[in-house]
Design an enzyme around this catalytic site. Structure first.
Site, mmCIF file in Angstrom:
data_model
loop_
_atom_site.group_PDB
_atom_site.id
_atom_site.type_symbol
_atom_site.label_atom_id
_atom_site.label_comp_id
_atom_site.label_asym_id
_atom_site.label_seq_id
_atom_site.Cartn_x
_atom_site.Cartn_y
_atom_site.Cartn_z
ATOM 1 C CB SER A 142 -0.843 -0.013 1.285
ATOM 2 O OG SER A 142 -1.367 1.269 1.575
ATOM 3 C CE1 TYR A 157 -4.142 -2.150 5.178
ATOM 4 C CE2 TYR A 157 -3.121 -0.021 4.770
ATOM 5 C CZ TYR A 157 -3.785 -1.144 4.302
ATOM 6 O OH TYR A 157 -4.078 -1.258 2.959
HETATM 7 N N1 LIG Z 1 -8.773 -0.291 -1.330
HETATM 8 C C1 LIG Z 1 -7.737 0.471 -1.048
HETATM 9 O O1 LIG Z 1 -7.843 1.704 -0.965
HETATM 10 C C2 LIG Z 1 -6.360 -0.156 -0.858
HETATM 11 C C3 LIG Z 1 -5.233 0.673 -0.917
HETATM 12 C C4 LIG Z 1 -3.964 0.111 -0.739
HETATM 13 C C5 LIG Z 1 -3.826 -1.252 -0.511
HETATM 14 N N2 LIG Z 1 -4.953 -2.029 -0.436
HETATM 15 C C6 LIG Z 1 -4.753 -3.451 -0.172
HETATM 16 O O2 LIG Z 1 -5.319 -4.191 -1.240
HETATM 17 C C7 LIG Z 1 -5.730 -5.471 -0.768
HETATM 18 C C8 LIG Z 1 -7.158 -5.715 -1.219
HETATM 19 O O3 LIG Z 1 -7.970 -4.685 -0.702
HETATM 20 P P1 LIG Z 1 -9.439 -4.337 -1.222
HETATM 21 O O4 LIG Z 1 -9.572 -2.875 -1.225
HETATM 22 O O5 LIG Z 1 -9.764 -5.123 -2.427
HETATM 23 O O6 LIG Z 1 -10.264 -4.835 0.046
HETATM 24 P P2 LIG Z 1 -11.470 -5.867 0.170
HETATM 25 O O7 LIG Z 1 -11.849 -5.850 1.612
HETATM 26 O O8 LIG Z 1 -12.512 -5.570 -0.863
HETATM 27 O O9 LIG Z 1 -10.771 -7.258 -0.191
HETATM 28 C C9 LIG Z 1 -9.940 -7.964 0.704
HETATM 29 C C10 LIG Z 1 -10.321 -9.429 0.625
HETATM 30 O O10 LIG Z 1 -9.429 -10.188 1.458
HETATM 31 C C11 LIG Z 1 -10.192 -11.197 2.091
HETATM 32 N N3 LIG Z 1 -9.527 -11.614 3.322
HETATM 33 C C12 LIG Z 1 -9.420 -10.930 4.481
HETATM 34 N N4 LIG Z 1 -8.788 -11.678 5.395
HETATM 35 C C13 LIG Z 1 -8.483 -12.853 4.794
HETATM 36 C C14 LIG Z 1 -7.842 -14.041 5.241
HETATM 37 N N5 LIG Z 1 -7.375 -14.159 6.490
HETATM 38 N N6 LIG Z 1 -7.712 -15.058 4.366
HETATM 39 C C15 LIG Z 1 -8.184 -14.965 3.091
HETATM 40 N N7 LIG Z 1 -8.812 -13.871 2.639
HETATM 41 C C16 LIG Z 1 -8.960 -12.830 3.483
HETATM 42 C C17 LIG Z 1 -11.531 -10.541 2.379
HETATM 43 O O11 LIG Z 1 -12.555 -11.522 2.599
HETATM 44 C C18 LIG Z 1 -11.744 -9.701 1.129
HETATM 45 O O12 LIG Z 1 -12.511 -10.384 0.157
HETATM 46 C C19 LIG Z 1 -5.526 -5.459 0.748
HETATM 47 O O13 LIG Z 1 -4.311 -6.091 1.064
HETATM 48 C C20 LIG Z 1 -5.446 -3.972 1.063
HETATM 49 O O14 LIG Z 1 -4.713 -3.707 2.229
HETATM 50 C C21 LIG Z 1 -6.202 -1.525 -0.611
#
Ligand SMILES: NC(=O)c1ccc[n+]([C@@H]2O[C@H](COP(=O)([O-])OP(=O)(O)OC[C@H]3O[C@@H](n4cnc5c(N)ncnc54)[C@H](O)[C@@H]3O)[C@@H](O)[C@H]2O)c1
Length: 253
Positions: A142, A157
């Site tokens: 991130s 985080y």
């Molecule tokens: N959305 C943002 O703004 C953003 C920005 C930077 C980084 N990220 C990173 O991107 C990744 C995806 O984020 P997103 O926005 O799609 O979020 P999201 O919540 O839509 O997707 C995350 C997914 O991970 C799954 N998950 C959580 N814990 C788990 C576990 N223990 N085992 C298996 N699956 C698990 C959840 O069920 C969910 O479907 C994450 O690592 C997040 O930190 C997101």
């Protein structure tokens, strides 16, 4: 017809979520057979069905990526179903509940799900890539892996996402001579149900997020997925140990 991932097998974790689903769909559209892994069965199955409706190949693997046995089983399912493994997007992650400063249990949980999971995924993924003589892995970080912020403070985080980059560099060097590339991806704020909910909370939050990145508001999940797909593909064949920032210019400020 040639596609980037024809004949390739790809694991996407967190593939029931916003970015993971976009990536799973994108890999499949480029010809990959995709393991759709998530803790939550229903949204993951929706991703599998969307891939199949579009004519692609996918299999479901419900697993908690912070639990070693479950990761091992997920990788085994992939290899048994598709005959090997070429690439992995270790994307699953969680963020903080509100008011979790100095909360040890929350801190440990976030490190487990965001960081330890990526070590476990690579531990079980890499032997199959060694068997192929080639591989490419993308670990989700991130912009909180390269900066922090004053409001709200995200201790666990931010720590987990910084550590992902260290873990990625270590693995990249360890496996460079084995032809396995390992990179990290650092998105800025990306549209997801959580971001949509935050925008609906108040005009001030909507306004702040609408102006978040210098380029424009927030990223769409598919824009971030494209970066993961490029990093996994042969088009980035000389890129390893890198942390790719995709934030619309946010950290350039
Ligand atoms: N959305 C943002 O703004 C953003 C920005 C930077 C980084 N990220 C990173 O991107 C990744 C995806 O984020 P997103 O926005 O799609 O979020 P999201 O919540 O839509 O997707 C995350 C997914 O991970 C799954 N998950 C959580 N814990 C788990 C576990 N223990 N085992 C298996 N699956 C698990 C959840 O069920 C969910 O479907 C994450 O690592 C997040 O930190 C997101």
């Amino acid at each position: 017809m040639s596609a980037l991932f024809t004949g390739k097998v790809v694991i996407v974790t967190g593939a029931g979520g916003a970015i993971g689903r976009a990536a799973a769909l994108g890999f499949a559209a480029e010809g990959a057979s995709v393991t759709v892994c998530d803790l939550r069965e229903e949204p993951a199955m929706q991703t599998v069905e969307a891939i199949r409706r579009a004519g692609g190949q996918a299999t479901l693997a419900v697993a908690d990526v912070s639990v070693s046995d479950e990761v091992e089983r997920m990788v085994q399912t992939t290899v048994q179903t598709f005959g090997g493994l070429d690439c992995a997007f270790n994307n699953a992650g969680i963020t903080h509940p509100e008011d979790s400063l100095w909360d040890e249990a929350v801190f440990r949980k976030i490190l487990d799900v965001n960081l330890v999971s990526q070590m476990l995924c690579m531990k079980f993924e890499i032997p199959h890539m060694l068997a192929r003589g080639k591989g490419s892995i993308v670990n989700m970080s991130s912009i909180m892996g390269v900066i922090s912020q004053r409001e709200p403070i995200l201790q666990g985080y931010t720590s987990s996402k910084h550590a992902t980059i260290g873990l990625t560099k270590a693995a990249a060097l360890q496996y460079a001579r084995s032809n396995i590339r390992v990179n990290a991806l650092c998105p800025g704020v990306t549209r997801s149900p959580m971001v949509d909910a935050a925008m609906a909370m108040s005009d001030a939050i909507r306004e702040a997020l609408s102006n978040y990145a210098p380029l424009r508001g927030v990223a769409e999940p598919a824009e971030i997925a494209e970066c993961a797909i490029w990093l996994c593909s042969d088009k980035s064949s000389f890129v390893t140990g890198h942390a790719l920032v995709a934030d619309g210019g946010y950290t350039a400020q």
